[in-house]
Design a protein around this motif. Structure first.
Motif, PDB file in Angstrom:
ATOM      1  N   GLY A  32       0.783  -1.229   0.000  1.00  0.00           N
ATOM      2  CA  GLY A  32       0.000   0.000   0.000  1.00  0.00           C
ATOM      3  C   GLY A  32       0.813   1.277   0.000  1.00  0.00           C
ATOM      4  O   GLY A  32       0.233   2.369  -0.052  1.00  0.00           O
ATOM      5  N   GLY A  33       2.128   1.192   0.041  1.00  0.00           N
ATOM      6  CA  GLY A  33       2.940   2.398   0.026  1.00  0.00           C
ATOM      7  C   GLY A  33       3.199   2.915  -1.380  1.00  0.00           C
ATOM      8  O   GLY A  33       3.060   2.202  -2.362  1.00  0.00           O
ATOM      9  N   ARG A  34       3.635   4.198  -1.473  1.00  0.00           N
ATOM     10  CA  ARG A  34       3.924   4.793  -2.782  1.00  0.00           C
ATOM     11  C   ARG A  34       5.407   4.764  -3.120  1.00  0.00           C
ATOM     12  O   ARG A  34       5.788   5.066  -4.242  1.00  0.00           O
ATOM     13  CB  ARG A  34       3.438   6.245  -2.804  1.00  0.00           C
ATOM     14  N   GLY A  35       6.263   4.460  -2.157  1.00  0.00           N
ATOM     15  CA  GLY A  35       7.687   4.465  -2.442  1.00  0.00           C
ATOM     16  C   GLY A  35       8.492   4.064  -1.229  1.00  0.00           C
ATOM     17  O   GLY A  35       7.972   3.552  -0.242  1.00  0.00           O
ATOM     18  N   PHE A  36       9.795   4.335  -1.288  1.00  0.00           N
ATOM     19  CA  PHE A  36      10.692   4.016  -0.181  1.00  0.00           C
ATOM     20  C   PHE A  36      11.857   4.992  -0.200  1.00  0.00           C
ATOM     21  O   PHE A  36      12.045   5.772  -1.136  1.00  0.00           O
ATOM     22  CB  PHE A  36      11.191   2.569  -0.271  1.00  0.00           C
ATOM     23  N   ASP A  90       8.466  -2.620 -14.129  1.00  0.00           N
ATOM     24  CA  ASP A  90       7.192  -3.194 -13.685  1.00  0.00           C
ATOM     25  C   ASP A  90       6.363  -2.223 -12.840  1.00  0.00           C
ATOM     26  O   ASP A  90       5.594  -2.625 -11.978  1.00  0.00           O
ATOM     27  CB  ASP A  90       7.422  -4.487 -12.913  1.00  0.00           C
ATOM     28  N   GLY A  91       6.568  -0.928 -13.058  1.00  0.00           N
ATOM     29  CA  GLY A  91       5.734   0.064 -12.383  1.00  0.00           C
ATOM     30  C   GLY A  91       6.193   0.476 -11.010  1.00  0.00           C
ATOM     31  O   GLY A  91       5.403   1.047 -10.250  1.00  0.00           O
ATOM     32  N   GLY A  92       7.449   0.227 -10.672  1.00  0.00           N
ATOM     33  CA  GLY A  92       7.968   0.666  -9.383  1.00  0.00           C
ATOM     34  C   GLY A  92       8.161   2.178  -9.345  1.00  0.00           C
ATOM     35  O   GLY A  92       8.135   2.863 -10.370  1.00  0.00           O
ATOM     36  N   PRO A  93       8.362   2.752  -8.168  1.00  0.00           N
ATOM     37  CA  PRO A  93       8.538   4.207  -8.035  1.00  0.00           C
ATOM     38  C   PRO A  93       9.856   4.658  -8.664  1.00  0.00           C
ATOM     39  O   PRO A  93      10.907   4.044  -8.433  1.00  0.00           O
ATOM     40  CB  PRO A  93       8.533   4.428  -6.531  1.00  0.00           C
ATOM     41  N   THR A  94       9.818   5.749  -9.409  1.00  0.00           N
ATOM     42  CA  THR A  94      11.028   6.219 -10.097  1.00  0.00           C
ATOM     43  C   THR A  94      11.274   7.717  -9.936  1.00  0.00           C
ATOM     44  O   THR A  94      12.297   8.220 -10.405  1.00  0.00           O
ATOM     45  CB  THR A  94      10.941   5.902 -11.597  1.00  0.00           C
ATOM     46  N   ALA A  95      10.349   8.436  -9.278  1.00  0.00           N
ATOM     47  CA  ALA A  95      10.575   9.864  -9.053  1.00  0.00           C
ATOM     48  C   ALA A  95      11.586  10.025  -7.916  1.00  0.00           C
ATOM     49  O   ALA A  95      11.363   9.551  -6.802  1.00  0.00           O
ATOM     50  CB  ALA A  95       9.262  10.565  -8.703  1.00  0.00           C
ATOM     51  N   VAL A  96      12.719  10.684  -8.196  1.00  0.00           N
ATOM     52  CA  VAL A  96      13.846  10.747  -7.259  1.00  0.00           C
ATOM     53  C   VAL A  96      13.974  12.153  -6.672  1.00  0.00           C
ATOM     54  O   VAL A  96      13.962  13.154  -7.393  1.00  0.00           O
ATOM     55  CB  VAL A  96      15.164  10.357  -7.952  1.00  0.00           C
ATOM     56  N   LEU A 113      19.849  11.071   1.820  1.00  0.00           N
ATOM     57  CA  LEU A 113      18.600  10.328   1.643  1.00  0.00           C
ATOM     58  C   LEU A 113      18.129  10.453   0.196  1.00  0.00           C
ATOM     59  O   LEU A 113      17.991  11.570  -0.319  1.00  0.00           O
ATOM     60  CB  LEU A 113      17.518  10.850   2.583  1.00  0.00           C
ATOM     61  N   VAL A 114      17.883   9.315  -0.428  1.00  0.00           N
ATOM     62  CA  VAL A 114      17.335   9.271  -1.782  1.00  0.00           C
ATOM     63  C   VAL A 114      15.913   8.716  -1.667  1.00  0.00           C
ATOM     64  O   VAL A 114      15.731   7.547  -1.302  1.00  0.00           O
ATOM     65  CB  VAL A 114      18.195   8.404  -2.714  1.00  0.00           C
ATOM     66  N   ARG A 115      14.940   9.559  -1.946  1.00  0.00           N
ATOM     67  CA  ARG A 115      13.547   9.145  -1.829  1.00  0.00           C
ATOM     68  C   ARG A 115      13.001   8.831  -3.221  1.00  0.00           C
ATOM     69  O   ARG A 115      13.131   9.639  -4.145  1.00  0.00           O
ATOM     70  CB  ARG A 115      12.715  10.239  -1.172  1.00  0.00           C
ATOM     71  N   LEU A 116      12.373   7.668  -3.350  1.00  0.00           N
ATOM     72  CA  LEU A 116      11.737   7.257  -4.593  1.00  0.00           C
ATOM     73  C   LEU A 116      10.238   7.137  -4.356  1.00  0.00           C
ATOM     74  O   LEU A 116       9.809   6.453  -3.412  1.00  0.00           O
ATOM     75  CB  LEU A 116      12.298   5.918  -5.088  1.00  0.00           C
ATOM     76  N   THR A 117       9.454   7.805  -5.166  1.00  0.00           N
ATOM     77  CA  THR A 117       8.010   7.804  -5.009  1.00  0.00           C
ATOM     78  C   THR A 117       7.348   7.537  -6.353  1.00  0.00           C
ATOM     79  O   THR A 117       7.908   7.807  -7.420  1.00  0.00           O
ATOM     80  CB  THR A 117       7.512   9.159  -4.462  1.00  0.00           C
ATOM     81  N   GLY A 118       6.146   6.984  -6.263  1.00  0.00           N
ATOM     82  CA  GLY A 118       5.348   6.709  -7.451  1.00  0.00           C
ATOM     83  C   GLY A 118       4.026   7.437  -7.405  1.00  0.00           C
ATOM     84  O   GLY A 118       3.658   8.031  -6.387  1.00  0.00           O
ATOM     85  N   PRO A 119       3.262   7.383  -8.483  1.00  0.00           N
ATOM     86  CA  PRO A 119       2.014   8.152  -8.556  1.00  0.00           C
ATOM     87  C   PRO A 119       0.866   7.531  -7.773  1.00  0.00           C
ATOM     88  O   PRO A 119      -0.131   8.204  -7.523  1.00  0.00           O
ATOM     89  CB  PRO A 119       1.715   8.169 -10.051  1.00  0.00           C
TER      90      PRO A 119
END
Length: 571
Positions: free
Chosen positions: A66-70, A99-105, A115-121
């Protein structure tokens, strides 16, 4: 798997090991991660370039609930010494996913970590594979005959990592490999480390890492393969914050120039006074009758007091009261202590045209007798403060009108002192800020010193004009005459008393009432009611032999009555 568990257990029991909580992700990050999230696999491939920059390609298989990123955390600052930190720079970060993983850095520095944060839509569920690529600078260190690469390839995850693997290769054969896993700073070896048969590539593995664990690898290459070295930054401590560098050195040099220049200006101004006094004193001393000296033409006691120390003191106002009595504008009556049971005086206004009063004298006379013809000193106590301020202000205006000062001395002192205090306050604030965030705190300290110097020098900033210095020189000779307490020889008693009365207000300013009163102690006049002093009436059985003590008590009483604090000075 068993080996990894044993390693983690030992890491937790190892004496001196750093607690995992010290490197664990912040609590806010933990709340953003579902309890079931975990890293299924974290594979990092490191390639050492000829310039020493290490490129990393990290393949992360993350299981979402259920999360949007890590967040991927890197330890990029470690303590090297009391004055330096070793730093690693993570640059050129980018991410991709098939495969649709988070890629916004987004990247940020958080203390010792990057800290490198990766988030998806959208929220994600299930496993996703993200390929994270970045460059790292500062991981190469010369070690005698080798160059060692040492880097925490996997660490500071806020979720468990089931399996971690790393490979490293460069342009030369690897001489040795090693690895460590567990809490930050641990020396416990990882699950496995080896080189392939060509010794071109080193491989490292670690299983079952807990949140906050580190997986650090080390590989030795031949010396000179890259020629790179570690990166260091100044550690911000109290000592480094006040270190000398080109900027702070320049600020201190500028401060020194300003201080020397300021003292030079003060020396020129004050030195001029001394030179004029030395040159003009003899020229300015003019005979008074057969012998002795007299004050400069037309200079009143209150003016002399303000000229000498550049301050309109209460004693200068008191001397003006005595001078007004001697000149016939008021009468001083000493009450009979035996009758009143206390020591007090009454000032009576005399009917005389005010032809020769200066503005400050008129202000004082009006303040003493506003709406009345007589006033006791006891009645003035605690009620004269506002009028005193007006009188002193008029005295400052007078010395400017006389041309002895270019500007009011009190305004000059206040302006410079206030500027110094403000500058010192800004320096304190600036020093604190610079010490916290830079190594330029000495600049702020220089500002504090400059402000303190202005504050200290403020009282000395009023400068007499050449005319004022000349009058001061004449005054010095007259003061020397009064200090001797000798009236001209062969002068009749009546004339001696007149001369005594004329110069007494100046003796009050110079604090020489006692020596000067000796000139009339043996005047031989013992008239009842003290008729020999037309401006001062004593009680019955009072004569001139008691006048010195009476006048000393009177000046103290006047000063205390017109001011809440007695501002006397030593001349």
């Amino acid at each position: 798997m068993r080996a990894g568990c044993i390693t983690l257990l030992l890491a937790g029991l190892l004496p001196g090991a750093v607690p995992a909580a010290s490197a664990a992700a912040p609590e806010t990050e933990r709340k953003q991660v579902a309890a079931e999230d975990r890293v299924l696999k974290d594979d990092v491939a490191l390639t050492v370039r000829p310039d020493g920059v290490t490129h990393a390609r990290e393949t992360i298989v993350y299981e979402f609930h259920g999360g949007r990123g890590f967040t991927r955390a890197f330890q990029t600052r470690i303590r090297h010494s009391d004055t330096q930190d070793r730093v690693f720079r993570v640059e050129n970060v980018r991410a991709s996913s098939q495969d649709g993983g988070p890629t916004a850095v987004t990247t940020e520095i958080d203390g010792d970590r990057t800290l490198v944060r990766l988030t998806g839509p959208r929220p994600l569920n299930g496993s996703r594979t993200v390929v994270l690529e970045y460059d790292v600078r500062g991981v190469i260190s010369p070690m005698g005959s080798t160059e060692e690469l040492r880097w925490t390839v996997v660490g500071d995850w806020s979720v468990p990592v089931l399996g971690a693997r790393a490979t490293v290769q460069g342009s030369a054969a690897i001489r040795n490999v090693n690895c460590f896993a567990g809490m930050p700073g641990t020396l416990i070896g990882c699950s496995q480390s080896f080189t392939n048969h060509t010794r071109i590539q080193g491989e490292f593995t670690q299983q079952n890492m807990l949140p906050g664990d580190h997986f650090t690898i080390a590989a030795g290459f031949p010396a000179g393969m890259t020629g790179a070295g570690p990166l260091y930054e100044q550690r911000r401590t109290l000592s480094t914050a006040f270190s000398v560098n080109p900027v702070t050195g320049g600020a201190l040099l500028a401060l020194l120039v300003l201080l020397v220049g300021g003292f030079g200006v003060l020396y020129l101004l004050r030195g001029r006074d001394a030179r004029v006094v030395g040159k003009k004193a003899a020229e300015g001393d003019r005979p008074a009758g057969e012998s002795g000296f007299e004050p400069p033409d037309g200079v009143r006691p209150g003016q002399i007091g303000t000229l000498i120390d550049e301050q309109a003191d209460v004693i200068d106002v008191t001397a003006t009261v005595v001078d007004l009595a001697v000149r016939g504008y008021l009468l001083i009556e000493e009450e009979d202590r035996a009758t009143t049971k206390r020591l007090d005086w009454t000032l009576r206004k005399l009917d005389r045209r005010h032809n020769d009063l200066l503005p400050y004298e008129q202000t004082l006379l009006d303040a003493l007798f506003e709406g009345r013809d007589a006033v006791r000193l006891a009645e003035l106590g605690g009620t004269f403060a506002r009028q005193l301020a007006r009188v002193r202000g008029a005295m400052y205006e007078d010395v400017v009108t006389q041309g002895w000062f270019a500007r009011r001395p009190d305004s000059v002192r206040t302006r410079w002192t206030t500027a110094g205090m403000v500058l010192a306050g800004l320096g304190v604030v600036g020093t604190v800020g610079l010490a916290l965030f830079t190594d330029l705190a000495l600049v702020g300290l220089a500002v504090i010193i400059g402000g303190a110097a202005l504050t200290f020098g403020g009282p000395y900033m009023p400068a007499k004009t050449a005319r004022g210095s000349t009058v001061l020189a004449h005054t010095i000779g007259f003061r020397s005459y009064l200090s001797r307490g000798q009236a001209p020889e062969g002068v009749a008693s009546e004339q001696r008393i007149a001369l005594f009365s004329r110069y007494l207000p100046y003796a009050v300013v110079f604090d020489m009432v006692g020596p000067w009163a000796k000139t009339v102690e043996d005047a031989g006049v013992r008239a009842e009611g003290a008729d020999n002093l037309y401006w001062y009436e004593g009680p019955a059985e009072w004569d001139l032999s008691q006048f010195a003590e009476s006048m000393r008590a009177f000046t103290l009483a006047v000063s205390g009555a017109i001011s809440q604090s007695r501002q006397f000075r030593a001349l």
